[in-house]
Design a protein around this motif. Sequence first.
Motif, short mmCIF file in Angstrom:
data_model
loop_
_atom_site.label_atom_id
_atom_site.label_comp_id
_atom_site.label_asym_id
_atom_site.label_seq_id
_atom_site.Cartn_x
_atom_site.Cartn_y
_atom_site.Cartn_z
N PRO A 257 0.83 -1.20 0.00
CA PRO A 257 0.00 0.00 0.00
C PRO A 257 0.87 1.25 0.00
CG PRO A 257 -0.73 -1.57 1.66
CD PRO A 257 0.57 -2.07 1.14
N LYS A 258 0.33 2.32 -0.52
CA LYS A 258 1.09 3.57 -0.52
C LYS A 258 1.43 3.97 0.91
CE LYS A 258 -0.95 5.34 -4.77
NZ LYS A 258 -1.76 6.43 -5.39
N TYR B 15 -4.21 -11.16 7.71
CA TYR B 15 -3.82 -10.58 6.43
C TYR B 15 -5.03 -10.02 5.69
CZ TYR B 15 0.76 -12.93 6.76
OH TYR B 15 2.01 -13.34 7.13
N GLU B 16 -6.08 -10.86 5.58
CA GLU B 16 -7.27 -10.43 4.84
C GLU B 16 -7.96 -9.27 5.55
OE1 GLU B 16 -10.11 -10.12 1.93
OE2 GLU B 16 -8.18 -11.17 1.92
N ALA B 17 -8.03 -9.32 6.87
CA ALA B 17 -8.67 -8.23 7.62
C ALA B 17 -7.91 -6.92 7.38
CB ALA B 17 -8.71 -8.56 9.11
N THR B 18 -6.58 -6.97 7.41
CA THR B 18 -5.79 -5.75 7.19
C THR B 18 -5.97 -5.23 5.78
OG1 THR B 18 -4.16 -6.49 8.82
CG2 THR B 18 -3.46 -4.79 7.27
N ARG C 26 -7.31 -1.45 4.90
CA ARG C 26 -6.50 -0.50 4.12
C ARG C 26 -7.19 -0.09 2.82
NH1 ARG C 26 -4.46 1.53 8.14
NH2 ARG C 26 -2.56 0.62 9.03
N GLU C 27 -8.20 -0.83 2.40
CA GLU C 27 -8.96 -0.43 1.21
C GLU C 27 -9.90 0.74 1.50
OE1 GLU C 27 -10.96 -3.97 0.04
OE2 GLU C 27 -9.19 -4.85 -0.96
N ASN C 28 -10.14 1.01 2.77
CA ASN C 28 -11.08 2.05 3.18
C ASN C 28 -10.30 3.28 3.62
OD1 ASN C 28 -13.08 3.66 4.39
ND2 ASN C 28 -14.22 1.86 5.11
N ARG C 29 -10.40 4.40 2.88
CA ARG C 29 -9.65 5.61 3.19
C ARG C 29 -10.03 6.19 4.55
NH1 ARG C 29 -6.90 7.86 -1.01
NH2 ARG C 29 -5.88 8.91 0.73
N ARG C 30 -11.18 5.79 5.03
CA ARG C 30 -11.63 6.25 6.35
C ARG C 30 -10.64 5.84 7.45
NH1 ARG C 30 -16.92 3.47 9.08
NH2 ARG C 30 -16.95 4.57 11.07
N TYR C 31 -9.90 4.74 7.20
CA TYR C 31 -9.00 4.21 8.22
C TYR C 31 -7.52 4.51 7.92
CZ TYR C 31 -13.26 1.46 9.02
OH TYR C 31 -14.56 1.07 9.24
N GLU D 287 7.72 -9.22 6.14
CA GLU D 287 7.62 -8.39 4.94
C GLU D 287 6.21 -8.47 4.35
OE1 GLU D 287 8.38 -5.86 1.82
OE2 GLU D 287 9.46 -6.17 3.70
N LYS D 288 5.59 -9.64 4.38
CA LYS D 288 4.23 -9.79 3.89
C LYS D 288 3.26 -8.95 4.72
CE LYS D 288 0.76 -13.36 2.89
NZ LYS D 288 0.51 -14.81 2.81
N MET D 289 3.47 -8.92 6.04
CA MET D 289 2.63 -8.09 6.91
C MET D 289 2.74 -6.62 6.51
SD MET D 289 3.55 -9.94 10.53
CE MET D 289 3.69 -11.74 10.55
N ARG D 290 3.95 -6.17 6.22
CA ARG D 290 4.15 -4.79 5.77
C ARG D 290 3.43 -4.53 4.45
NH1 ARG D 290 6.93 -0.86 9.04
NH2 ARG D 290 7.97 -2.05 10.66
N ARG D 291 3.52 -5.49 3.54
CA ARG D 291 2.92 -5.29 2.23
C ARG D 291 1.41 -5.13 2.30
NH1 ARG D 291 6.56 -9.40 0.41
NH2 ARG D 291 4.86 -10.91 0.38
N VAL D 292 0.76 -5.88 3.19
CA VAL D 292 -0.71 -5.77 3.23
C VAL D 292 -1.16 -4.53 3.99
CG1 VAL D 292 -1.04 -8.25 3.04
CG2 VAL D 292 -0.96 -7.21 5.31
N GLY D 293 -0.22 -3.84 4.67
CA GLY D 293 -0.59 -2.58 5.30
C GLY D 293 -0.39 -2.50 6.79
N MET D 294 0.27 -3.47 7.40
CA MET D 294 0.56 -3.38 8.83
C MET D 294 1.77 -2.47 9.04
SD MET D 294 -0.13 -7.27 10.16
CE MET D 294 -1.73 -8.05 9.88
#
Length: 549
Positions: A391-392, A484-487, A491-496, A514-521
């Motif tokens: 994620p950005k 992973y899926e919950a994160t 992260r798909e919701n700009r509200r959060y 690294e995978k945790m970082r990639r999904v947005g943690m």
Amino acid sequence: MMAFGSINFNHVIMVLVAILLLVGILIALNDQRKRNRPRPAVQKAPGKTSRKTLKRKAVKKRPIVKPFNNTIVYQILQENKLAINNVLFNLNYLLDEVAGIIASGNSVNGNELIFDIEKNVPIKLIGDPMRLTQILINLLDNTIKSSHNSIILLKISVLGQNENLGSLHFEIVDNSEKMGPTQIEELFTEPSGEVVDDSKMAFYISDRLIALMGGKISIADSSENGNTIEFDLKFSIPKKYQAYKYQIPSAAFENEKVAVAENFPETAKILKKLLSYFSPNIDVIPYDVLLLNPSQLEDYNMLMIDENLYDSEIAAIIKKIKETKAVKVVLTENILIPEQKNSKAADTVDSYLAKPFTLERVIEILIGFYGEGSVPVAEGDEIEPDTQTRPKKNDKINDTFKSNEEIPAHANVTKDDFKTFIGSKVLITEDNVINQKVIMGLLGSSGINLKLAEDGQEALDILEEEAPFDLILMDINMPVMDGYEATRRIRENRRYDSMPIVAFTGLNLKEEIEKMRRVGMNAHMAKPLNIGRIYSVFQHYLPKKNLSA
């Protein structure tokens, strides 16, 4: 085989009971199935049933409590209070955690742990992941400790599948000294007396748990040297997961020539098997052949080499190859050996892959190099989501913890120190009842507004109704929906966007972090819970109150 130190049974029980009283988790041990009791300062979303999945990994610093213990389970078994649960879980995540826990206590003897998981073994199953974890840890840990400079193999295959049910066959193979009939008979005997052998206790508990799950364990001679432990277990497999598929690497990988060089030929065979699902051009180069002629590496587009074989001569040859050819270099690391800096690899290695290998981690490496391929999808298929796109970066979150470093533990922290975060809102997503009790005991009187979710879906439901939160602590391996899926969905919701998410999990390999970082943690905190480390996370992300005002 399996002959280790002994423990004073009564002393261990007394110490454990004293610790458990301090954190208020005797309630959980007295009755596993009573999960809806009031929790001081912890509110729970209605309508969900608690589920138990043990995810533990030892860390060097002293934790508050380490509830994964054979002595505790033995006591519950003696009281006939142990219940077998049936929840949805991801077998890959479970095996990753088993490997991590095993690695934390076995960094000697020169052994290597490998997994051989048949491709048709379902990724998602319904069963008791907590008990399966304990069985595998007990049996693998004992086998590794009794072996030297050996391969320890965990093999999982499908015995049969009918409608929504499937049977898996588990084998643990070693090449340690063969056990005789008397030794095998002793392992199946219930422990007695004040001093109990650790390995005997571990095997007895595994035997009982397998029986409670409808299986039977046996020990047979291996075809060569060593022993083979075997057992079968039945699991439910919902129809939607029977055709569950991974993302696959781009078709460009099919034309690549790959060289595999491993310290143990058995390990090389497993890696070749996994790579061959996507390319026919996989060659295994034996160690002695590689030493005699390392220049043959010039013929390949990708090199996957055991870190221990990566000497200065091979590093120099690869450096020269890279001057004229875009060869990809992956070092494979044995998690049973303490991590060491390989100065020769600094400017020549592109990625690392931890052993024991899993298909999921191999695919992630390949997608990272070659991109995604297309997966033929039939109606009802479930696809393992892509985790390669990070994620950005979110400037709204104070994200300064380094991704490859352990969160530092604050010294001399007490429960009262957490009162400085009074009024903060924290969502804790954790399915293990003992971990819940530990967190409640630590933070229940702090004035922090705690919400407890027992799986990823429940966390999303709570967010929908009660966001924003100042912080989310997110477990990974949970039923219904994993971390992973919950994160991803959060992260798909700009509200959060400004809501930090910290992984709190037993998964601790570099690829997993690294995978945790990639999904947005935003950070990774290893289990078991450490007071000083959780204080560091809170201090970093939560607003502090001036209590003297």
